[in-house]
Scaffold this active site. Structure first.
Site, PDB file in Angstrom:
ATOM      1  N   ASP A 143      11.988  73.942  57.516  1.00  0.00           N
ATOM      2  CA  ASP A 143      12.643  73.733  56.213  1.00  0.00           C
ATOM      3  C   ASP A 143      13.411  74.942  55.688  1.00  0.00           C
ATOM      4  OD1 ASP A 143      11.680  71.187  56.063  1.00  0.00           O
ATOM      5  OD2 ASP A 143      10.168  71.586  54.547  1.00  0.00           O
ATOM      6  N   CYS A 188      15.645  45.170  55.945  1.00  0.00           N
ATOM      7  CA  CYS A 188      14.558  45.517  55.011  1.00  0.00           C
ATOM      8  C   CYS A 188      15.051  46.484  53.938  1.00  0.00           C
ATOM      9  CB  CYS A 188      13.400  46.149  55.786  1.00  0.00           C
ATOM     10  SG  CYS A 188      12.016  46.664  54.742  1.00  0.00           S
ATOM     11  N   CYS A 212      11.806  50.035  50.588  1.00  0.00           N
ATOM     12  CA  CYS A 212      11.811  51.383  50.010  1.00  0.00           C
ATOM     13  C   CYS A 212      12.830  51.496  48.882  1.00  0.00           C
ATOM     14  CB  CYS A 212      12.076  52.431  51.090  1.00  0.00           C
ATOM     15  SG  CYS A 212      13.624  52.216  52.006  1.00  0.00           S
ATOM     16  N   CYS A 223      11.699  52.264  44.844  1.00  0.00           N
ATOM     17  CA  CYS A 223      11.943  53.578  44.242  1.00  0.00           C
ATOM     18  C   CYS A 223      12.113  53.443  42.731  1.00  0.00           C
ATOM     19  CB  CYS A 223      13.189  54.220  44.853  1.00  0.00           C
ATOM     20  SG  CYS A 223      13.555  55.847  44.148  1.00  0.00           S
ATOM     21  N   CYS A 233       6.089  62.542  45.809  1.00  0.00           N
ATOM     22  CA  CYS A 233       6.051  61.085  45.654  1.00  0.00           C
ATOM     23  C   CYS A 233       6.029  60.469  47.041  1.00  0.00           C
ATOM     24  CB  CYS A 233       7.267  60.602  44.879  1.00  0.00           C
ATOM     25  SG  CYS A 233       7.300  58.809  44.594  1.00  0.00           S
ATOM     26  N   CYS A 243       8.157  55.479  48.619  1.00  0.00           N
ATOM     27  CA  CYS A 243       9.070  54.881  49.593  1.00  0.00           C
ATOM     28  C   CYS A 243       8.477  54.855  51.000  1.00  0.00           C
ATOM     29  CB  CYS A 243      10.414  55.604  49.589  1.00  0.00           C
ATOM     30  SG  CYS A 243      10.361  57.315  50.154  1.00  0.00           S
ATOM     31  N   CYS A 269       6.712  51.191  53.291  1.00  0.00           N
ATOM     32  CA  CYS A 269       7.427  50.982  54.551  1.00  0.00           C
ATOM     33  C   CYS A 269       6.569  50.206  55.555  1.00  0.00           C
ATOM     34  CB  CYS A 269       7.847  52.314  55.157  1.00  0.00           C
ATOM     35  SG  CYS A 269       8.714  52.159  56.735  1.00  0.00           S
TER      36      CYS A 269
END
Length: 381
Positions: free
Chosen positions: A155, A215, A218, A222, A271, A274, A278
């Site tokens: 990251d 689909c 998600c 949200c 969070c 989402c 799934c």
């Protein structure tokens, strides 16, 4: 042994659950030009919010994350490793005790019997350190295998990890913008090793096929409308990070826009909604990586427990964890908002104290707003 087989073996030895390698094209190649254009448009649209590290540019004004060969001209391939952090624990969308908050699944991580822990106790860990150590082990093997330049990132580098993960066959980028592996689901933490080694044909793999289909679970789930896709199979996998609850509770400094507070619900750090909805996570295996064991007190934590922590207790509980970087001040802001969203009368006394006595102006204002959610039209005090 070929690079692909070697990487699979070494990554498993290091504790990863999936790995792959992708080539790095030149900055003038059509695919690279298109990716740079899309990333620049995303930043220019304000969708990076206050995450200034995503907006960094070189002396020519080019976004550093818009193409890997810009900041690292020697880069020829990226090794992508994924670690499964799923835990045998409830989902954020499951019924929870009244007055419980939610901390993102990845931030539950701990290690049993760590330094400073008593018998059987756990100390906090941060996935950055956990993954980086594993990447270093693979990096050392790569350098033994062939003289090459390398850089490891979790990251922190100018790397669009998810894009390379898809190119490396680790998974596809879902409509929730997470990398989804057909067997592992999307509970994946990614680490990369940028190398100067060209990718031989035998090591290259086809990108993972996109299996989201029509689909939209998600997108529909949200609460803040941060996901910008649609039911079309070829719809863009894009997020407005400035509306994402994970961004709001972790990265956003200062006051949170009022229109986004009620949709935040009980989320106080991160969070998972989402991912919780799934279908590919219904049978996702539980991870067993050392140093990533769930600290059970962080699953559905009581809001009043979090609110009662002074600076010393916060440090004791969260030193070395992802929550340490966000800090106690922002966490309390989030707790105040979650208290308001709970509708629980028992939180009014705490909100009154914050509204009247907190030294932090943002916490005072957030507490006033939260009290108004529980007792509309009333005056604190």
């Amino acid at each position: 042994m070929g690079l692909r087989d070697w990487l699979g073996e070494r990554s498993r030895e290091a504790g990863f659950d999936a790995a792959g390698v992708a080539g790095v094209g030149g900055t003038d190649e059509p695919a690279a030009v298109e990716e740079a254009r899309r990333f620049s448009a995303w930043v220019e649209a304000g969708r990076a919010g206050e995450m200034e590290y995503l907006k960094r540019r070189d002396e020519a004004g080019t976004l550093l994350r818009g193409g890997l060969r810009g900041p690292m001209p020697w880069a020829r391939s990226v090794v992508v490793c994924a670690l499964n952090y799923n835990a045998d624990a409830p989902r954020s969308i499951d019924p929870a005790p009244a007055g419980a908050g939610w901390i993102g699944r990845y931030a539950w991580s701990g290690r049993r019997g760590g330094e400073g822990a008593g018998d059987g106790a756990m100390v906090a860990t941060d996935y950055h350190g956990e993954l980086l150590g594993r990447l270093r082990a693979i990096e050392a093997g790569l350098q033994e295998r062939a003289a090459c330049e390398t850089r490891c990132y979790v990251d922190t580098g100018p790397v669009l990890e998810r894009s390379f993960a898809a190119q490396a066959g680790v998974g596809w980028i879902g409509k929730n913008t997470c990398v989804i592996h057909q067997q592992l689901g999307s509970w994946l933490l990614l680490g990369v090793i940028v190398t100067s080694l060209p990718v031989a044909a035998e090591a290259a793999v086809l990108a993972a096929p996109d299996r989201c289909g029509s689909c939209t679970r998600c997108i529909d789930a949200c609460p803040t409308g941060a996901l910008l896709g649609s039911s079309a199979p070829d719809a863009p996998r894009e997020m407005d990070a400035s509306r994402c609850i994970a961004y709001l509770t972790i990265e956003k400094k200062g006051a949170i826009e009022e229109s986004l507070r009620a949709p935040m619900g009980r989320q106080v750090f991160g969070c998972d909604i989402c991912q919780d909805v799934c279908p590919w996570n219904r049978r996702a295996p539980v991870g067993d990586a050392a140093g990533m064991e769930a600290r059970r007190e962080l699953v559905n934590p009581a809001l009043d427990w979090l609110a009662a922590m002074d600076g010393r207790e916060f440090k004791r509980r969260f030193k070395g964890s992802p929550l340490e970087r966000t800090g106690r001040k922002r966490l309390l802001r989030n707790v105040a908002i979650a208290m308001g969203n709970s509708g629980e009368e028992r939180f009014v006394a705490q909100l009154d104290r914050w509204a009247g006595e907190a030294s932090d102006e943002v916490l005072r204002e957030s507490a006033q707003w939260a009290r108004g959610r529980i007792r509309p039209g009333s005056v604190s005090g």
